[in-house]
Design a protein around this motif. Structure first.
Motif, mmCIF file in Angstrom:
data_model
loop_
_atom_site.group_PDB
_atom_site.id
_atom_site.type_symbol
_atom_site.label_atom_id
_atom_site.label_comp_id
_atom_site.label_asym_id
_atom_site.label_seq_id
_atom_site.Cartn_x
_atom_site.Cartn_y
_atom_site.Cartn_z
ATOM 1 N N LEU A 123 1.633 -1.348 -8.420
ATOM 2 C CA LEU A 123 0.765 -1.042 -7.060
ATOM 3 C C LEU A 123 0.514 -2.327 -6.212
ATOM 4 O O LEU A 123 0.808 -2.396 -5.127
ATOM 5 N N LEU A 130 0.137 4.726 -0.077
ATOM 6 C CA LEU A 130 -0.309 5.952 -0.656
ATOM 7 C C LEU A 130 -0.554 5.995 -2.198
ATOM 8 O O LEU A 130 -1.536 6.510 -2.735
ATOM 9 N N PRO A 131 0.393 5.465 -3.118
ATOM 10 C CA PRO A 131 0.050 5.471 -4.473
ATOM 11 C C PRO A 131 -1.177 4.533 -4.822
ATOM 12 O O PRO A 131 -1.962 4.793 -5.730
ATOM 13 N N TYR A 132 -1.385 3.516 -3.931
ATOM 14 C CA TYR A 132 -2.551 2.631 -4.307
ATOM 15 C C TYR A 132 -3.823 3.512 -3.947
ATOM 16 O O TYR A 132 -4.772 3.499 -4.555
ATOM 17 N N LEU A 157 3.868 -2.875 -4.640
ATOM 18 C CA LEU A 157 4.060 -2.038 -3.409
ATOM 19 C C LEU A 157 3.302 -2.707 -2.246
ATOM 20 O O LEU A 157 3.611 -2.409 -1.249
ATOM 21 N N ALA A 207 -4.025 6.907 -4.060
ATOM 22 C CA ALA A 207 -4.318 7.836 -5.108
ATOM 23 C C ALA A 207 -4.939 7.117 -6.033
ATOM 24 O O ALA A 207 -5.932 7.877 -6.978
ATOM 25 N N TRP A 208 -4.539 5.971 -6.855
ATOM 26 C CA TRP A 208 -4.820 5.471 -7.924
ATOM 27 C C TRP A 208 -6.482 4.969 -7.676
ATOM 28 O O TRP A 208 -7.194 5.149 -8.503
ATOM 29 N N VAL A 216 0.353 -0.069 -14.198
ATOM 30 C CA VAL A 216 0.069 0.625 -13.039
ATOM 31 C C VAL A 216 -0.324 -0.334 -11.880
ATOM 32 O O VAL A 216 0.241 -0.414 -10.694
#
Length: 164
Positions: free
Chosen positions: A60, A140-142, A63, A144-145, A56
């Motif tokens: 990240l 955004l995924p960062y 990205l 969220a994580w 993950v």
């Protein structure tokens, strides 16, 4: 601002990827024995398995590097500089969390710091949005994580008073 050559663009991408992966390496040094320590911790049922963190975080960081590169490429000099400066600050905060939690085992400080990190990421994404919207979306995924990391850090810290 003159257009950068393809070689300069490619070197810029490599440079930003190098920056984020150097930060990742700084955190990795602090977490060399993290799997043993993580296994000892009382974790909530919703906690990801230790094996999920490496893949993950690799995605990240990739990205993040691409997002920073997209902002770096933008023509808006003023907003771009501020956005990239804050990006570097949040990147340092990201690496610091690993040291606080895994190396130094300072649960309360790690929890406070991950909350600050979340705010820094949110502001960075907002600044990126002003420069290149796709760069903000890549963060955004960062975000969220790290939202999950906030909850997990708080839970683990409260449930392991002898270890953290």
């Amino acid at each position: 601002m003159p257009t950068r050559s393809s070689l300069a663009q490619f070197m810029g991408l490599l440079g930003w990827l190098a920056v984020v992966f150097v930060a990742a390496a700084a955190g990795a040094v602090a977490s060399m024995d993290s799997s043993t320590f993580y296994a000892q911790l009382v974790r909530p049922a919703w906690a990801p398995p230790a094996s999920a963190f490496g893949p993950v975080w690799s995605v990240l960081y990739l990205l993040m590097g691409v997002a920073a590169w997209l902002v770096w490429r933008a023509h808006e000099r003023g907003p771009r500089r501020a956005a990239l400066a804050l990006f570097l600050v949040q990147l340092a905060a990201n690496a610091l969390w690993t040291w606080l939690f895994f190396a130094w085992r300072l649960g309360a400080l790690a929890f406070a710091e991950v909350l600050v990190l979340w705010v820094l990421i949110a502001i960075t994404a907002a600044l990126f949005w002003r420069v290149r919207r796709v760069a903000a979306v890549l963060l955004l995924p960062y975000l969220a994580w790290v939202t999950l990391a906030c909850a997990l850090t708080g839970s683990v810290w409260r449930n392991n008073p002898g270890l953290l």
